[in-house]
Design a protein around this motif. Sequence first.
Motif, PDB file in Angstrom:
ATOM      1  N   GLN A  29      22.681 -46.347  27.464  1.00  0.00           N
ATOM      2  CA  GLN A  29      21.320 -46.469  26.929  1.00  0.00           C
ATOM      3  C   GLN A  29      20.502 -47.469  27.744  1.00  0.00           C
ATOM      4  O   GLN A  29      19.324 -47.237  27.999  1.00  0.00           O
ATOM      5  CB  GLN A  29      21.348 -46.908  25.470  1.00  0.00           C
ATOM      6  N   GLN A  30      21.121 -48.564  28.130  1.00  0.00           N
ATOM      7  CA  GLN A  30      20.423 -49.560  28.937  1.00  0.00           C
ATOM      8  C   GLN A  30      20.036 -48.964  30.298  1.00  0.00           C
ATOM      9  O   GLN A  30      18.931 -49.193  30.786  1.00  0.00           O
ATOM     10  CB  GLN A  30      21.288 -50.805  29.154  1.00  0.00           C
ATOM     11  N   ASN A  31      20.951 -48.196  30.896  1.00  0.00           N
ATOM     12  CA  ASN A  31      20.663 -47.564  32.179  1.00  0.00           C
ATOM     13  C   ASN A  31      19.528 -46.545  32.057  1.00  0.00           C
ATOM     14  O   ASN A  31      18.715 -46.406  32.969  1.00  0.00           O
ATOM     15  CB  ASN A  31      21.901 -46.869  32.747  1.00  0.00           C
ATOM     16  N   ALA A  32      19.461 -45.846  30.938  1.00  0.00           N
ATOM     17  CA  ALA A  32      18.404 -44.844  30.727  1.00  0.00           C
ATOM     18  C   ALA A  32      17.027 -45.484  30.764  1.00  0.00           C
ATOM     19  O   ALA A  32      16.060 -44.863  31.230  1.00  0.00           O
ATOM     20  CB  ALA A  32      18.624 -44.121  29.394  1.00  0.00           C
ATOM     21  N   ARG A  33      16.914 -46.715  30.316  1.00  0.00           N
ATOM     22  CA  ARG A  33      15.626 -47.411  30.293  1.00  0.00           C
ATOM     23  C   ARG A  33      14.989 -47.485  31.679  1.00  0.00           C
ATOM     24  O   ARG A  33      13.773 -47.474  31.801  1.00  0.00           O
ATOM     25  CB  ARG A  33      15.790 -48.813  29.720  1.00  0.00           C
ATOM     26  N   SER A  34      15.809 -47.552  32.710  1.00  0.00           N
ATOM     27  CA  SER A  34      15.253 -47.667  34.060  1.00  0.00           C
ATOM     28  C   SER A  34      14.601 -46.375  34.539  1.00  0.00           C
ATOM     29  O   SER A  34      13.876 -46.378  35.526  1.00  0.00           O
ATOM     30  CB  SER A  34      16.334 -48.113  35.046  1.00  0.00           C
ATOM     31  N   LEU A  41       7.564 -45.354  25.503  1.00  0.00           N
ATOM     32  CA  LEU A  41       8.596 -44.327  25.353  1.00  0.00           C
ATOM     33  C   LEU A  41      10.005 -44.898  25.242  1.00  0.00           C
ATOM     34  O   LEU A  41      10.923 -44.191  24.850  1.00  0.00           O
ATOM     35  CB  LEU A  41       8.556 -43.366  26.543  1.00  0.00           C
ATOM     36  N   LYS A  42      10.197 -46.153  25.595  1.00  0.00           N
ATOM     37  CA  LYS A  42      11.553 -46.717  25.658  1.00  0.00           C
ATOM     38  C   LYS A  42      12.294 -46.623  24.324  1.00  0.00           C
ATOM     39  O   LYS A  42      13.450 -46.230  24.280  1.00  0.00           O
ATOM     40  CB  LYS A  42      11.522 -48.144  26.178  1.00  0.00           C
ATOM     41  N   SER A  43      11.661 -46.977  23.236  1.00  0.00           N
ATOM     42  CA  SER A  43      12.354 -46.911  21.944  1.00  0.00           C
ATOM     43  C   SER A  43      12.564 -45.449  21.518  1.00  0.00           C
ATOM     44  O   SER A  43      13.576 -45.125  20.901  1.00  0.00           O
ATOM     45  CB  SER A  43      11.606 -47.694  20.872  1.00  0.00           C
ATOM     46  N   PHE A  44      11.624 -44.580  21.859  1.00  0.00           N
ATOM     47  CA  PHE A  44      11.784 -43.154  21.564  1.00  0.00           C
ATOM     48  C   PHE A  44      13.012 -42.596  22.290  1.00  0.00           C
ATOM     49  O   PHE A  44      13.844 -41.919  21.702  1.00  0.00           O
ATOM     50  CB  PHE A  44      10.519 -42.383  21.974  1.00  0.00           C
ATOM     51  N   VAL A  45      13.114 -42.918  23.578  1.00  0.00           N
ATOM     52  CA  VAL A  45      14.244 -42.448  24.383  1.00  0.00           C
ATOM     53  C   VAL A  45      15.557 -43.005  23.833  1.00  0.00           C
ATOM     54  O   VAL A  45      16.539 -42.282  23.683  1.00  0.00           O
ATOM     55  CB  VAL A  45      14.048 -42.831  25.875  1.00  0.00           C
ATOM     56  N   ALA A  46      15.561 -44.287  23.510  1.00  0.00           N
ATOM     57  CA  ALA A  46      16.776 -44.910  22.957  1.00  0.00           C
ATOM     58  C   ALA A  46      17.200 -44.201  21.671  1.00  0.00           C
ATOM     59  O   ALA A  46      18.389 -43.938  21.460  1.00  0.00           O
ATOM     60  CB  ALA A  46      16.545 -46.390  22.700  1.00  0.00           C
ATOM     61  N   GLU A  74       8.860 -32.528  28.551  1.00  0.00           N
ATOM     62  CA  GLU A  74       7.511 -32.376  27.983  1.00  0.00           C
ATOM     63  C   GLU A  74       6.704 -33.654  28.142  1.00  0.00           C
ATOM     64  O   GLU A  74       5.487 -33.612  28.307  1.00  0.00           O
ATOM     65  CB  GLU A  74       7.588 -32.020  26.499  1.00  0.00           C
ATOM     66  N   LYS A  75       7.393 -34.789  28.083  1.00  0.00           N
ATOM     67  CA  LYS A  75       6.714 -36.082  28.191  1.00  0.00           C
ATOM     68  C   LYS A  75       6.658 -36.564  29.646  1.00  0.00           C
ATOM     69  O   LYS A  75       6.446 -37.752  29.897  1.00  0.00           O
ATOM     70  CB  LYS A  75       7.410 -37.112  27.299  1.00  0.00           C
ATOM     71  N   LYS A  76       6.881 -35.630  30.570  1.00  0.00           N
ATOM     72  CA  LYS A  76       6.779 -35.932  32.012  1.00  0.00           C
ATOM     73  C   LYS A  76       7.798 -36.977  32.478  1.00  0.00           C
ATOM     74  O   LYS A  76       7.520 -37.769  33.361  1.00  0.00           O
ATOM     75  CB  LYS A  76       5.364 -36.397  32.375  1.00  0.00           C
ATOM     76  N   GLN A  77       8.972 -36.934  31.894  1.00  0.00           N
ATOM     77  CA  GLN A  77      10.061 -37.844  32.264  1.00  0.00           C
ATOM     78  C   GLN A  77      11.153 -37.047  32.979  1.00  0.00           C
ATOM     79  O   GLN A  77      12.302 -36.985  32.555  1.00  0.00           O
ATOM     80  CB  GLN A  77      10.617 -38.543  31.020  1.00  0.00           C
ATOM     81  N   ASP A  78      10.782 -36.421  34.098  1.00  0.00           N
ATOM     82  CA  ASP A  78      11.703 -35.532  34.805  1.00  0.00           C
ATOM     83  C   ASP A  78      12.927 -36.249  35.376  1.00  0.00           C
ATOM     84  O   ASP A  78      14.037 -35.724  35.314  1.00  0.00           O
ATOM     85  CB  ASP A  78      10.968 -34.778  35.920  1.00  0.00           C
ATOM     86  N   LYS A  79      12.739 -37.443  35.932  1.00  0.00           N
ATOM     87  CA  LYS A  79      13.883 -38.186  36.471  1.00  0.00           C
ATOM     88  C   LYS A  79      14.878 -38.519  35.364  1.00  0.00           C
ATOM     89  O   LYS A  79      16.088 -38.408  35.545  1.00  0.00           O
ATOM     90  CB  LYS A  79      13.421 -39.468  37.167  1.00  0.00           C
ATOM     91  N   LEU A  80      14.362 -38.927  34.213  1.00  0.00           N
ATOM     92  CA  LEU A  80      15.214 -39.221  33.065  1.00  0.00           C
ATOM     93  C   LEU A  80      15.949 -37.958  32.623  1.00  0.00           C
ATOM     94  O   LEU A  80      17.159 -37.998  32.362  1.00  0.00           O
ATOM     95  CB  LEU A  80      14.395 -39.792  31.911  1.00  0.00           C
ATOM     96  N   SER A  81      15.242 -36.850  32.549  1.00  0.00           N
ATOM     97  CA  SER A  81      15.860 -35.585  32.131  1.00  0.00           C
ATOM     98  C   SER A  81      16.988 -35.185  33.064  1.00  0.00           C
ATOM     99  O   SER A  81      18.073 -34.810  32.611  1.00  0.00           O
ATOM    100  CB  SER A  81      14.805 -34.471  32.088  1.00  0.00           C
ATOM    101  N   ASP A  82      16.721 -35.259  34.374  1.00  0.00           N
ATOM    102  CA  ASP A  82      17.756 -34.906  35.354  1.00  0.00           C
ATOM    103  C   ASP A  82      18.963 -35.832  35.227  1.00  0.00           C
ATOM    104  O   ASP A  82      20.115 -35.387  35.244  1.00  0.00           O
ATOM    105  CB  ASP A  82      17.198 -34.989  36.778  1.00  0.00           C
ATOM    106  N   TRP A  83      18.694 -37.129  35.099  1.00  0.00           N
ATOM    107  CA  TRP A  83      19.769 -38.122  34.978  1.00  0.00           C
ATOM    108  C   TRP A  83      20.596 -37.881  33.717  1.00  0.00           C
ATOM    109  O   TRP A  83      21.832 -37.936  33.751  1.00  0.00           O
ATOM    110  CB  TRP A  83      19.162 -39.525  34.980  1.00  0.00           C
TER     111      TRP A  83
END
Length: 183
Positions: A29-34, A41-46, A74-83
Amino acid sequence: MSDSHIGIRRAVAKTLTGVPWQRCQFHFQQNARSYVTGKRLKSFVAGEIRAIFNSGNREAAEKRSAMAVSLFREKKQDKLSDWLEENIEQCLTIIDCPAEVQRYIRTSNIMECVNSQLKKRTRLIPVFPSEASLLRLLTARLMDLSDEWEGNYGRAYISPEKLEIIAEVLKAAAPQPSPNIAT
């Protein structure tokens, strides 16, 4: 159980062959924040990642993960999605264990506690006459911790019965893919 430190993963793969590896869910979860581009969006992602971990079983976790990937896109977080697509499986080794035992093995907090206990001892005695004396001190502390966690002092971290359940679930699980680690 560890974070995704490449040295730890190589050592585990080399010395503990056949033992499933679980990535620490907290560190994940901590790594996802980067990968999140907006503070809002950080708390939403967490929360979405926590929901994956709390899904209860592999099938539900995989569905929840696919939903999270779509939401993040949808929220334009493509790098996060791929990761997330690439790495979430590392955190699901224990997903089929009963919920009451998952809480003991989902993070590397217990190892961090052990390391801090050992560091505390070596800070008190900064110079050792020999490597053997250092090993005696650390071994004694580890034995004390083991006695405490095994319940000899009434503070068992995890009971032998729960350890047996964990072992049975992990043995019954499909063979884990070996970590993709270049040696």
